[in-house]
Write an enzyme that holds these catalytic residues in place. Sequence first.
Site, mmCIF file in Angstrom:
data_model
loop_
_atom_site.group_PDB
_atom_site.id
_atom_site.type_symbol
_atom_site.label_atom_id
_atom_site.label_comp_id
_atom_site.label_asym_id
_atom_site.label_seq_id
_atom_site.Cartn_x
_atom_site.Cartn_y
_atom_site.Cartn_z
ATOM 1 N N MET A 1 -52.953 -31.788 -12.442
ATOM 2 C CA MET A 1 -52.220 -33.019 -12.550
ATOM 3 C C MET A 1 -53.016 -34.206 -11.991
ATOM 4 O O MET A 1 -52.520 -35.037 -11.277
ATOM 5 C CB MET A 1 -50.881 -32.881 -11.823
ATOM 6 C CG MET A 1 -50.020 -31.756 -12.373
ATOM 7 S SD MET A 1 -48.455 -31.642 -11.552
ATOM 8 C CE MET A 1 -47.737 -30.261 -12.437
ATOM 9 N N VAL A 127 -46.952 -35.535 -3.575
ATOM 10 C CA VAL A 127 -48.018 -34.626 -3.979
ATOM 11 C C VAL A 127 -48.375 -34.845 -5.447
ATOM 12 O O VAL A 127 -49.558 -34.868 -5.821
ATOM 13 C CB VAL A 127 -47.606 -33.155 -3.739
ATOM 14 C CG1 VAL A 127 -48.536 -32.192 -4.475
ATOM 15 C CG2 VAL A 127 -47.606 -32.839 -2.247
ATOM 16 N N GLU A 128 -47.359 -35.008 -6.276
ATOM 17 C CA GLU A 128 -47.599 -35.104 -7.715
ATOM 18 C C GLU A 128 -48.304 -36.386 -8.133
ATOM 19 O O GLU A 128 -49.256 -36.347 -8.920
ATOM 20 C CB GLU A 128 -46.276 -34.976 -8.473
ATOM 21 C CG GLU A 128 -45.648 -33.589 -8.415
ATOM 22 C CD GLU A 128 -46.450 -32.547 -9.172
ATOM 23 O OE1 GLU A 128 -47.316 -32.920 -9.984
ATOM 24 O OE2 GLU A 128 -46.219 -31.349 -8.941
ATOM 25 N N THR A 129 -47.837 -37.535 -7.640
ATOM 26 C CA THR A 129 -48.354 -38.812 -8.179
ATOM 27 C C THR A 129 -48.561 -39.907 -7.141
ATOM 28 O O THR A 129 -48.695 -41.063 -7.502
ATOM 29 C CB THR A 129 -47.393 -39.364 -9.260
ATOM 30 O OG1 THR A 129 -46.111 -39.623 -8.656
ATOM 31 C CG2 THR A 129 -47.229 -38.395 -10.415
ATOM 32 N N TYR A 315 -49.697 -25.005 -3.037
ATOM 33 C CA TYR A 315 -48.960 -26.201 -3.454
ATOM 34 C C TYR A 315 -47.651 -26.311 -2.676
ATOM 35 O O TYR A 315 -47.309 -27.379 -2.150
ATOM 36 C CB TYR A 315 -48.667 -26.144 -4.951
ATOM 37 C CG TYR A 315 -47.765 -27.259 -5.443
ATOM 38 C CD1 TYR A 315 -48.302 -28.441 -5.939
ATOM 39 C CD2 TYR A 315 -46.383 -27.136 -5.390
ATOM 40 C CE1 TYR A 315 -47.478 -29.473 -6.379
ATOM 41 C CE2 TYR A 315 -45.555 -28.162 -5.814
ATOM 42 C CZ TYR A 315 -46.103 -29.332 -6.309
ATOM 43 O OH TYR A 315 -45.287 -30.356 -6.721
#
Length: 337
Positions: A1, A127-129, A315
């Site tokens: 990602m 964490v993602e973006t 993660y």
Amino acid sequence: MLRKLISSPLRCLAAAVAMSTPLLASADYSQHDKAAEFVDKVVEKHSFDRDWVVNILQQAEKKQSIIDAMERPAESVMTWARYRKIFIQDSRIKQGVKFWQEHADTLARAEKEFGVPAEMIVGIIGVETRYGRNKGSYRVVDALATLGFDFPRRSTFFLGQLEQYLLMVREQDFDPLSFKGSYAGAMGYGQFIPSSYRAYAVDFDDDGQADIVNNPVDAIGSVANYFAEHGWRKGETVVTPAVLSEPVDETLFNAGLKPVKTLAELKLGGISSNQALDESMKATAMKFDGAKGDEYWVGLKNFYVITRYNHSSMYALAAHQLSQKVAEAYRSEVAQK
């Protein structure tokens, strides 16, 4: 990602050169040898307008950089020490506090309605973006078409996601060519793939669209809904450091993400929690290569729920630890006011 692009002027030059050569035909996915079967399937199954589907495939572009990214080794070759350092940073924690402050009412409502802690929602989005700062630079239609038609190893999965994407944009009345996301076709603050978007995205501000790409309110509600639908247990422990006693059964570590052994069974193998927990609870034991040597952890049901978002124990631990760091900093600031 995660992703990278060349500069805008160079992209424009490259595009101009490509348009002047016969190679342009190879970018027309409506002419791919798998396209007719795909179009027939979605038209028959979902009553799509054939010309609409064909037009989208004609405008989808093959991106070799997407295939290259999929071929690169992932976190399986990364130590926990290195992985953790990517996500647990002062800058990301401060950004998380700011995001929480900006959306405190929405986070509180999501926690109340779904039973998922505000900090866990913030941790995932962080964490993602980086709280929406890095949502992806690839057009979703390019990513899904490239991987669906030109990445044989996972073609079936990504053609299925392309099908889900067409359904999603029709249901939400979105422009199918406008959305950008990761090289794997994940979208928005929380990086949902199309099937997850359709299954778990919610219209949390009641404006008639579930928009997790541009609307942080919908994104917050959708992450909370995802966790609730995957069995998050309100108020329960997520993960704890393990306490070891000799002899230790090393085969119990990293045996799988899903908790199958009870805490009592792990204890017989020399692995205990550092908290007083019901020993009938199922858990998974983990051993990581940390910055100061091996780290040992015990993950419970809620830890497993985090791994449903991304199938990785590192993660899940990073997202949890970031959530705790942000919560500590946020509540410290609130207390000082």
